[in-house]
Design an enzyme around this catalytic site. Structure first.
Site, PDB file in Angstrom:
ATOM      1  CB  ALA A  95      -1.113  -0.147   1.426  1.00 41.81           C
ATOM      2  CE  LYS A  96       5.574   0.593  -3.363  1.00 39.64           C
ATOM      3  NZ  LYS A  96       5.238  -0.290  -3.805  1.00 39.64           N
ATOM      4  NE  ARG A  97      -2.855   3.720   2.379  1.00 37.65           N
ATOM      5  CZ  ARG A  97      -3.836   3.617   0.648  1.00 37.65           C
ATOM      6  NH1 ARG A  97      -2.698   2.658   0.018  1.00 37.65           N
ATOM      7  NH2 ARG A  97      -4.833   2.722   0.469  1.00 37.65           N
TER       8      ARG A  97
END
Length: 272
Positions: A95-97
């Site tokens: 997700a690379k939040r």
């Protein structure tokens, strides 16, 4: 899932393989399009075909979020299918939040509680506030972007008067509370940096994308990055799930996964 659980699966299968479900609806076979949920049917077939050869599945959120409500339904059905049928596989929400405070809390809740992933990828640019909320979860892992495979990674990651920024990220985050729940993304095309990274992170698991389609060397990654309890997950996405874009896609995915696992097994035996 605990670290010991993951290591046990690696040992049982002689595999470090993580299959990336970057399931682009524009590339799945036309024969699936008539299904109520073609992406889930595609994922289900890929998962069934490859589970014997891999220890992990990584779901790339972009290919689901881009489809709105239908995409989220495909996502939820996919993670539920893995957890119900192959619960010993380590699941990653790619997700690379990267946000702070209550927002980071909600992201953590979404991926660890609502969808029950084992791990999620995060961007560290906003500092500890964007990471600590994820580390509160026992037996869940937070995978920090360290040094990536893309061509423009050098725009920021390699900058620094004395120490490259990505090394600053590794050193600093490894001091955070519950840092034992951290893993790190290290692109396979940056394998020449792995020996130095291992000096900074001697015990953490590294998620390695970029083997295969992006040109990373599996042999070099294992040579530079392998530790006593393995410490590596090697991701392959397009090279497996789109080994064929015809009706034999599941069979070809199985063959590609089996071939990669065989290479891993041989290299692991040579390393013992």
């Amino acid at each position: 899932m605990t670290r010991s659980d993951l290591i046990e699966q690696i040992q049982l299968k002689n595999s470090l393989l993580c299959v990336g479900l970057d399931s682009d609806i524009n590339r799945i076979p036309l024969s699936l399009i008539a299904n109520e949920d073609p992406v889930f049917e595609f994922n289900k077939a890929i998962i069934d075909a490859t589970h014997s050869y891999c220890v992990s599945f990584k779901i790339n959120m972009a290919f689901y979020e881009s489809r709105g409500v239908e995409g989220w339904q495909s996502l939820e059905k996919t993670i539920d299918y893995i957890n119900e049928n192959y619960p010993k596989h380590f699941t990653i929400a790619d997700a690379k939040r990267g946000d702070i405070g209550n927002t980071a809390d909600q992201y953590a809740k979404a991926f660890f509680e609502a969808m029950d992933f084992d791990a999620v990828t995060v961007a560290p640019y906003m500092g500890r506030d964007s990471i600590l909320p994820f580390l509160k979860y026992t037996n869940k892992f937070t995978i920090v972007l360290g040094i990536t495979s893309n061509d423009s990674a050098s725009d920021f990651q390699m900058h620094g008067e004395e120490t490259p920024l990505y090394k600053e990220v590794l050193v600093k985050t490894a001091t955070y509370p519950f840092a034992e729940r951290l893993m790190y993304v290290v692109g396979a095309t940056k394998a020449d940096a792995l020996s130095e990274i291992r000096e900074i992170l001697p015990n953490h698991f590294l998620l390695i994308p970029g083997v295969g389609a992006q040109g990373g060397s599996l042999k070099e990654v294992l040579h530079q990055g392998l530790i006593k309890d393995y410490g590596l997950l090697i991701n392959s996405s397009r090279g497996i799930i789109f080994a064929s874009e015809r009706n034999d896609f599941a069979l070809k995915a199985k063959e590609a996964a089996a071939d990669l696992q065989k290479q891993m097994s041989t290299l692991l035996q040579e390393s013992i």
